[in-house]
Enzyme design. Structure first.
Site, PDB file in Angstrom:
ATOM      1  N   CYS A 228      -5.101   0.663   6.257  1.00 51.72           N
ATOM      2  CA  CYS A 228      -5.334   2.265   6.772  1.00 51.72           C
ATOM      3  C   CYS A 228      -6.474   2.476   5.684  1.00 51.72           C
ATOM      4  O   CYS A 228      -7.146   4.118   5.493  1.00 51.72           O
ATOM      5  CB  CYS A 228      -4.191   3.059   5.610  1.00 51.72           C
TER       6      CYS A 228
ATOM      7  N   CYS B 149       0.642   3.003   3.938  1.00 48.29           N
ATOM      8  CA  CYS B 149       0.779   2.818   5.064  1.00 48.29           C
ATOM      9  C   CYS B 149       1.759   1.774   4.725  1.00 48.29           C
ATOM     10  O   CYS B 149       2.218   1.158   5.595  1.00 48.29           O
ATOM     11  CB  CYS B 149      -0.512   2.167   5.999  1.00 48.29           C
TER      12      CYS B 149
ATOM     13  N   CYS C 131      -6.999  -1.403   1.582  1.00 48.72           N
ATOM     14  CA  CYS C 131      -6.572  -1.705   2.282  1.00 48.72           C
ATOM     15  C   CYS C 131      -7.146  -1.894   3.745  1.00 48.72           C
ATOM     16  O   CYS C 131      -7.834  -0.419   4.271  1.00 48.72           O
ATOM     17  CB  CYS C 131      -5.189  -0.646   3.026  1.00 48.72           C
TER      18      CYS C 131
ATOM     19  N   CYS D  83      -8.915  -5.293 -10.145  1.00 44.72           N
ATOM     20  CA  CYS D  83      -7.689  -5.227 -10.530  1.00 44.72           C
ATOM     21  C   CYS D  83      -7.747  -3.556 -10.058  1.00 44.72           C
ATOM     22  O   CYS D  83      -8.157  -3.034  -9.006  1.00 44.72           O
ATOM     23  CB  CYS D  83      -9.264  -4.784 -11.605  1.00 44.72           C
TER      24      CYS D  83
ATOM     25  N   CYS E 146       1.206  -0.288   0.240  1.00 40.86           N
ATOM     26  CA  CYS E 146      -0.100   0.301  -0.128  1.00 40.86           C
ATOM     27  C   CYS E 146       0.696   1.021  -0.099  1.00 40.86           C
ATOM     28  O   CYS E 146       2.043   1.162   0.482  1.00 40.86           O
ATOM     29  CB  CYS E 146      -1.107   0.321   1.535  1.00 40.86           C
TER      30      CYS E 146
END
Length: 130
Positions: A95, A47, A92, A115, A44
């Site tokens: 976060c 984070c 995510c 995707c 991510c």
């Protein structure tokens, strides 16, 4: 991970903020990681949480990086009815960053196609991961 909108704006580029915090989408076939094939993991951008193993990445021809599986427990799912469509948004789990959407038209063994916007990810080479 909870930050204020101002902290996110300071931490991210304008495009990263637009996609991950405002649920935007990058233009198809423009993402830096679309044709990326190195061995490692995708994280991510907000984070740093590990989200996808590079071994699950495949070329779906859709214009965005695609994976047939996420790392267990690292992605959460929400119903998305925006733009007159019914989709499953992926975020995510750490976060709440918007990553993209998951569809049921992927390859075996899962039949899923995650995707994902390139701008919502960073990449760590396998030899650099602890």
């Amino acid at each position: 991970m909870k930050l204020t909108e101002q902290e996110w704006r300071t931490r991210l580029t304008d495009e990263q903020y637009r996609v991950t915090r405002l649920k935007g989408t990058e233009y198809p076939f423009t993402g830096e990681l679309l044709h990326h094939t190195a061995d490692g993991t995708y994280h991510c951008v907000c984070c740093g949480a590990e989200l996808f193993d590079g071994k699950t990445k495949f070329d779906a021809g859709c214009g965005w990086p695609s994976f047939f599986a996420s790392i267990a427990g690292k992605v959460k799912y929400e119903r998305d009815l925006s733009h007159g469509m019914q989709r499953t948004e992926i975020l995510c789990a750490q976060c709440d960053a918007h990553l993209g959407h998951v569809f049921e038209d992927g390859p075996a063994p899962t039949g899923q196609r995650y995707c994902v916007n390139s701008v919502s990810l960073t990449f760590a080479h396998a030899d650099k991961v602890k």
